[in-house]
Design a protein around this motif. Sequence first.
Motif, PDB file in Angstrom:
ATOM      1  N   VAL A 179      -1.602   5.626  10.945  1.00 25.88           N
ATOM      2  CA  VAL A 179      -2.401   6.205   9.772  1.00 25.88           C
ATOM      3  C   VAL A 179      -2.021   5.096   8.600  1.00 25.88           C
ATOM      4  O   VAL A 179      -3.560   5.457   7.801  1.00 25.88           O
ATOM      5  N   ILE A 180      -1.961   4.606   8.040  1.00 29.27           N
ATOM      6  CA  ILE A 180      -2.067   3.834   6.698  1.00 29.27           C
ATOM      7  C   ILE A 180      -2.624   2.709   7.107  1.00 29.27           C
ATOM      8  O   ILE A 180      -3.436   2.545   6.421  1.00 29.27           O
ATOM      9  N   HIS A 181      -2.401   2.126   8.049  1.00 26.11           N
ATOM     10  CA  HIS A 181      -3.585   0.744   8.368  1.00 26.11           C
ATOM     11  C   HIS A 181      -4.385   1.749   8.191  1.00 26.11           C
ATOM     12  O   HIS A 181      -5.701   1.076   8.013  1.00 26.11           O
ATOM     13  N   LYS A 182      -5.321   2.751   9.367  1.00 28.34           N
ATOM     14  CA  LYS A 182      -6.569   2.917   9.258  1.00 28.34           C
ATOM     15  C   LYS A 182      -7.237   3.930   8.597  1.00 28.34           C
ATOM     16  O   LYS A 182      -8.901   3.781   7.821  1.00 28.34           O
ATOM     17  N   LEU A 183      -6.038   4.063   7.262  1.00 31.09           N
ATOM     18  CA  LEU A 183      -7.291   5.167   6.154  1.00 31.09           C
ATOM     19  C   LEU A 183      -7.347   3.703   5.164  1.00 31.09           C
ATOM     20  O   LEU A 183      -8.377   4.100   4.842  1.00 31.09           O
ATOM     21  N   LEU A 184      -6.465   2.551   4.891  1.00 29.68           N
ATOM     22  CA  LEU A 184      -6.959   1.480   4.408  1.00 29.68           C
ATOM     23  C   LEU A 184      -8.191   1.214   4.515  1.00 29.68           C
ATOM     24  O   LEU A 184      -9.702   0.861   4.176  1.00 29.68           O
ATOM     25  N   LEU A 185      -8.455   1.234   6.090  1.00 30.32           N
ATOM     26  CA  LEU A 185     -10.292   0.577   6.350  1.00 30.32           C
ATOM     27  C   LEU A 185     -10.541   1.680   5.961  1.00 30.32           C
ATOM     28  O   LEU A 185     -12.043   0.690   6.122  1.00 30.32           O
ATOM     29  N   THR A 186     -10.683   2.568   7.381  1.00 32.23           N
ATOM     30  CA  THR A 186     -11.339   3.833   6.811  1.00 32.23           C
ATOM     31  C   THR A 186     -12.009   3.980   4.965  1.00 32.23           C
ATOM     32  O   THR A 186     -13.471   4.161   4.106  1.00 32.23           O
ATOM     33  N   LEU A 187     -10.788   3.525   4.220  1.00 32.22           N
ATOM     34  CA  LEU A 187     -11.726   4.045   2.529  1.00 32.22           C
ATOM     35  C   LEU A 187     -11.934   1.952   1.879  1.00 32.22           C
ATOM     36  O   LEU A 187     -13.321   2.670   1.315  1.00 32.22           O
ATOM     37  N   VAL A 188     -11.771   1.488   2.502  1.00 32.04           N
ATOM     38  CA  VAL A 188     -13.169   0.286   2.047  1.00 32.04           C
ATOM     39  C   VAL A 188     -14.449   1.023   2.465  1.00 32.04           C
ATOM     40  O   VAL A 188     -15.200   0.433   2.284  1.00 32.04           O
ATOM     41  N   TYR A 189     -14.553   0.950   4.182  1.00 32.94           N
ATOM     42  CA  TYR A 189     -15.495   0.983   4.487  1.00 32.94           C
ATOM     43  C   TYR A 189     -15.996   1.846   3.945  1.00 32.94           C
ATOM     44  O   TYR A 189     -17.139   2.024   3.949  1.00 32.94           O
ATOM     45  N   GLY A 190     -15.687   3.140   3.809  1.00 34.74           N
ATOM     46  CA  GLY A 190     -15.814   4.272   2.932  1.00 34.74           C
ATOM     47  C   GLY A 190     -16.855   4.189   1.597  1.00 34.74           C
ATOM     48  O   GLY A 190     -17.558   4.554   1.269  1.00 34.74           O
ATOM     49  N   PHE A 191     -16.125   3.070   0.930  1.00 42.10           N
ATOM     50  CA  PHE A 191     -16.106   2.395  -0.897  1.00 42.10           C
ATOM     51  C   PHE A 191     -17.616   1.591  -0.426  1.00 42.10           C
ATOM     52  O   PHE A 191     -18.333   1.402  -1.406  1.00 42.10           O
ATOM     53  N   ILE A 192     -17.764   0.575   0.560  1.00 43.22           N
ATOM     54  CA  ILE A 192     -18.929  -0.122   0.930  1.00 43.22           C
ATOM     55  C   ILE A 192     -20.314   0.818   0.879  1.00 43.22           C
ATOM     56  O   ILE A 192     -21.535   1.038   0.816  1.00 43.22           O
ATOM     57  N   LEU A 193     -20.052   2.003   1.924  1.00 47.63           N
ATOM     58  CA  LEU A 193     -21.136   2.661   1.724  1.00 47.63           C
ATOM     59  C   LEU A 193     -21.609   4.202   1.002  1.00 47.63           C
ATOM     60  O   LEU A 193     -22.459   3.503   0.951  1.00 47.63           O
ATOM     61  N   PHE A 194     -20.714   4.520   0.104  1.00 49.64           N
ATOM     62  CA  PHE A 194     -21.178   5.344  -0.855  1.00 49.64           C
ATOM     63  C   PHE A 194     -21.799   3.879  -2.078  1.00 49.64           C
ATOM     64  O   PHE A 194     -22.703   4.355  -2.990  1.00 49.64           O
ATOM     65  N   MET A 195     -21.343   2.582  -2.165  1.00 44.89           N
ATOM     66  CA  MET A 195     -22.410   1.680  -2.863  1.00 44.89           C
ATOM     67  C   MET A 195     -23.356   1.317  -2.477  1.00 44.89           C
ATOM     68  O   MET A 195     -24.590   0.988  -3.743  1.00 44.89           O
ATOM     69  N   TYR A 196     -23.159   1.134  -1.195  1.00 45.73           N
ATOM     70  CA  TYR A 196     -24.732   1.153  -0.651  1.00 45.73           C
ATOM     71  C   TYR A 196     -25.926   2.065  -1.007  1.00 45.73           C
ATOM     72  O   TYR A 196     -27.007   2.281  -0.922  1.00 45.73           O
ATOM     73  N   HIS A 197     -25.381   3.524  -1.103  1.00 41.42           N
ATOM     74  CA  HIS A 197     -26.557   4.575  -1.640  1.00 41.42           C
ATOM     75  C   HIS A 197     -26.142   4.801  -3.002  1.00 41.42           C
ATOM     76  O   HIS A 197     -26.063   6.727  -2.980  1.00 41.42           O
TER      77      HIS A 197
END
Length: 294
Positions: free
Chosen positions: A181-199
């Motif tokens: 859960v911690i492993h996938k949560l960290l990756l999901t947050l980083v990918y989500g942050f990049i998508l947020f920056m892109y938009h």
Amino acid sequence: MVEQSVLVLEKQGPNPVLSEGIHDWVFECHGLLHNAVLIIASFLFVLYLALQAKKSFLRLSHGRSYIIISYYASLWLVSILNLLWCFSQAWECSPGKEFAWNLLSLFTTSGMLFLEVSLLAFLLQGNSTSGLEALTRTFGISGIIVGFDILLKAIYLFAFGIPIFINSGYPTPHVKWNLWVIHKLLLTLVYGFILFMYHSRWRERLPARPAYYKYVTIMFILNAIALFACGITGNGAAFGFWLYHFTVVCYHAAYLPLLYITFLADFFQEEDLHLENVYYSEMKDAGFFEADWN
């Protein structure tokens, strides 16, 4: 008694141990479909890399891009590890093979995570990623993160005896799913942050290529599904166990080809002018030049 033993051996065939091993490798553990998807996908990708190797080496020798050369070499190494992992699926369910399976899984997943984290570091550095300095910075960050990840997983595996890579049975230890859960949560947050920056209005700080963010979107969805699956599996839901296993198959079968198509395939095209036109068209479609026209 001797005659009966001879008759039994004749009925079993010339090598019953070998036949049983092949049967277990193909049909047992996770089943034929699971093994076929992993083996065929990983084998076809390594075969494609081998068929394109001569042209790729020539292109790399002329391009002299430290980043591309390093990624390409890392991709080859991880692809071979992943192919071995896919062919060794029977080890997961074989008594006495737990240590070998855990060790192979640790190296394979760590290699894939290194590629994944290095690409995230590349994207987050934005348009300043070029040259040997950027390569050193990108691989340095990735090496520290993946090194810590390897150490943590090794402690779980070999110090505490928690089978974090064995998914052949249910239920499994609750503490295992806390780690994932911690492993996938960290990756999901980083990918989500990049998508947020892109938009957002900070989009110009990111590399100006929309294909990268299609990759980020796919990985965000995959990690979000895996995060959900780990969460509900840790709470006792059998469906989550199946869903998590499905994401594992998708990751090992499709991630390396996705990475190659997104970040490396265009570099190996022979026509540089065509490549520039592709980049320009993608940037124009994404609206990167609207401010200039206005």
